[in-house]
Design a protein around this motif. Structure first.
Motif, PDB file in Angstrom:
ATOM      1  N   GLU A  50      67.297   7.656  29.638  1.00  0.00           N
ATOM      2  CA  GLU A  50      68.430   6.807  30.017  1.00  0.00           C
ATOM      3  C   GLU A  50      69.761   7.536  29.862  1.00  0.00           C
ATOM      4  N   ILE A  68      63.897  -1.888  22.539  1.00  0.00           N
ATOM      5  CA  ILE A  68      65.188  -1.641  23.162  1.00  0.00           C
ATOM      6  C   ILE A  68      65.040  -0.687  24.347  1.00  0.00           C
ATOM      7  N   PRO A  98      67.715   0.973  26.451  1.00  0.00           N
ATOM      8  CA  PRO A  98      69.175   1.067  26.453  1.00  0.00           C
ATOM      9  C   PRO A  98      69.758   1.272  27.848  1.00  0.00           C
ATOM     10  N   ALA A 130      62.512   1.353  19.245  1.00  0.00           N
ATOM     11  CA  ALA A 130      62.995   2.148  20.369  1.00  0.00           C
ATOM     12  C   ALA A 130      62.159   3.418  20.464  1.00  0.00           C
ATOM     13  N   ILE A 175      65.125   6.956  25.443  1.00  0.00           N
ATOM     14  CA  ILE A 175      66.569   7.070  25.201  1.00  0.00           C
ATOM     15  C   ILE A 175      67.120   8.294  25.931  1.00  0.00           C
ATOM     16  N   ASN A 231      73.529   0.119  21.629  1.00  0.00           N
ATOM     17  CA  ASN A 231      73.333  -0.752  22.783  1.00  0.00           C
ATOM     18  C   ASN A 231      73.085  -2.194  22.372  1.00  0.00           C
ATOM     19  N   ASN A 274      71.542  -3.723  26.232  1.00  0.00           N
ATOM     20  CA  ASN A 274      70.153  -3.339  26.428  1.00  0.00           C
ATOM     21  C   ASN A 274      69.470  -4.220  27.470  1.00  0.00           C
ATOM     22  N   ALA A 297      70.401   3.738  20.546  1.00  0.00           N
ATOM     23  CA  ALA A 297      69.778   2.509  21.049  1.00  0.00           C
ATOM     24  C   ALA A 297      70.326   1.305  20.298  1.00  0.00           C
ATOM     25  N   ASP A 336      61.032   3.842  15.269  1.00  0.00           N
ATOM     26  CA  ASP A 336      60.379   4.428  16.438  1.00  0.00           C
ATOM     27  C   ASP A 336      58.858   4.298  16.383  1.00  0.00           C
TER      28      ASP A 336
END
Length: 318
Positions: free
Chosen positions: A224, A311, A313, A216, A221, A290, A296, A287, A69
């Protein structure tokens, strides 16, 4: 028997004394089920033992892909390509591309102002009204009218020493949503310390050479997951509540477990619920799921997807 797939994740954002967690999920094609296979806590104060544990964890589970991250690529100002003598081999025009796209958005918005300023102001006031049940996905951030906050972000400018071209793409599609849900913005190097980057580069020495990395963002995340109706807007609000964060994480994880067919053992569930750092790594693993599913979102070439390996996702169920 079909080969089992897996992907690991690692969230390192936090303070110097924070522990972080490796998370591993596996997919068993024969049963068509995902399993949270392992959570590995790593303590900074036990550096030598931690490095050995990390190396053993990756080797034992034969992990080939890892989601993190924090930035895997450099800001625009450092993306020019030089040879060993310091001579510029090729110049990156990413900054010009992004600045032109920003100018286009602002010019289009100004055109609406000029054509009918009274109507523009009426629609602006309507958009600024506080409506608690408003769908935050009713329009994309870059749709006109541009929100006041997004216009301020664009006028503030794109900082080549702070941002990547990816930042503008994220602003364009997520700026208003992230601001409303988390009261923050996405900035590649504004949300991460150099200490974390140096720390990761040191730990990475223990990783196999063929390990593939992806990047990601936990907030994207969650956005989404909300867009796919796996969680609710109130779930995200409660996750940020200090008093009831544990109950909120449990409820959120249960929804994810049910909708995305991920089996979580009780002892791992307890860790995820009680430790926000472990929960962050779990989100990154989603993620990664995905990636294995090849769902993705494909990013445009000007965002340098091969460098960022970022990513976005897609959790919509088929």
């Amino acid at each position: 028997m079909t080969e089992i797939s897996n992907i690991g994740s690692l969230s390192m954002k936090g303070g110097r004394n924070d522990n972080f967690y490796f998370c591993l999920i596996e997919y068993f094609p024969d049963s068509k089920r995902w399993f949270l296979k392992s959570l590995l806590p790593v303590k900074e104060e036990e550096a030598a033992d931690s490095n050995e544990a990390i190396h053993a964890w990756i080797s034992n589970f034969n992990i080939k892909q890892l989601v993190v991250d924090f930035p895997l690529s450099k800001p625009v100002s450092e993306s020019n390509n030089y040879d060993d003598q310091g001579v510029l081999k090729c110049s990156d025009n990413t900054l010009e591309i992004v600045q032109e796209k920003i100018k286009h958005l602002l010019d289009e918005d100004q055109r609406l102002v000029n054509e009918n300023p009274k109507r523009y102001e009426q629609e602006r006031n309507k958009a600024d009204e506080i409506v608690y049940n408003r769908d935050i996905f009713s329009k994309e951030t870059a749709h006109h009218l541009l929100s006041r906050s997004f216009k301020r972000r664009l006028k503030k400018g794109f900082l080549p020493y702070w941002n990547r071209s990816l930042d503008f793409w994220v602003w364009k599609y997520y700026y208003d949503q992230i601001l409303e849900l988390f009261n923050t913005s996405f900035d590649s190097f504004g949300n991460v310390s150099l200490m974390i980057l140096f720390r990761f580069n040191y730990i990475k020495r223990q990783f196999p050479k063929d390990l593939e990395f992806f990047e990601a963002n936990e907030q994207i995340i969650l956005v989404e997951l909300l867009r796919a109706k796996i969680i609710l807007k109130k779930d995200i609000s409660l996750l940020n509540d200090v008093d009831i964060g544990i109950e909120a994480r449990l409820d959120t994880i249960k929804k994810i477990e049910s909708k995305l067919d991920i089996f979580i053992y009780n002892h791992d569930l307890e860790i995820l619920v009680k430790n926000p750092r472990a929960f962050d790594s779990f989100l990154l693993a989603l993620a990664g799921q995905n990636v294995l599913q090849k769902k993705n979102v494909k990013l445009p070439d000007w965002t340098k997807p091969e460098d960022t390996k970022f990513i976005i996702p897609n959790f919509h169920l088929d």
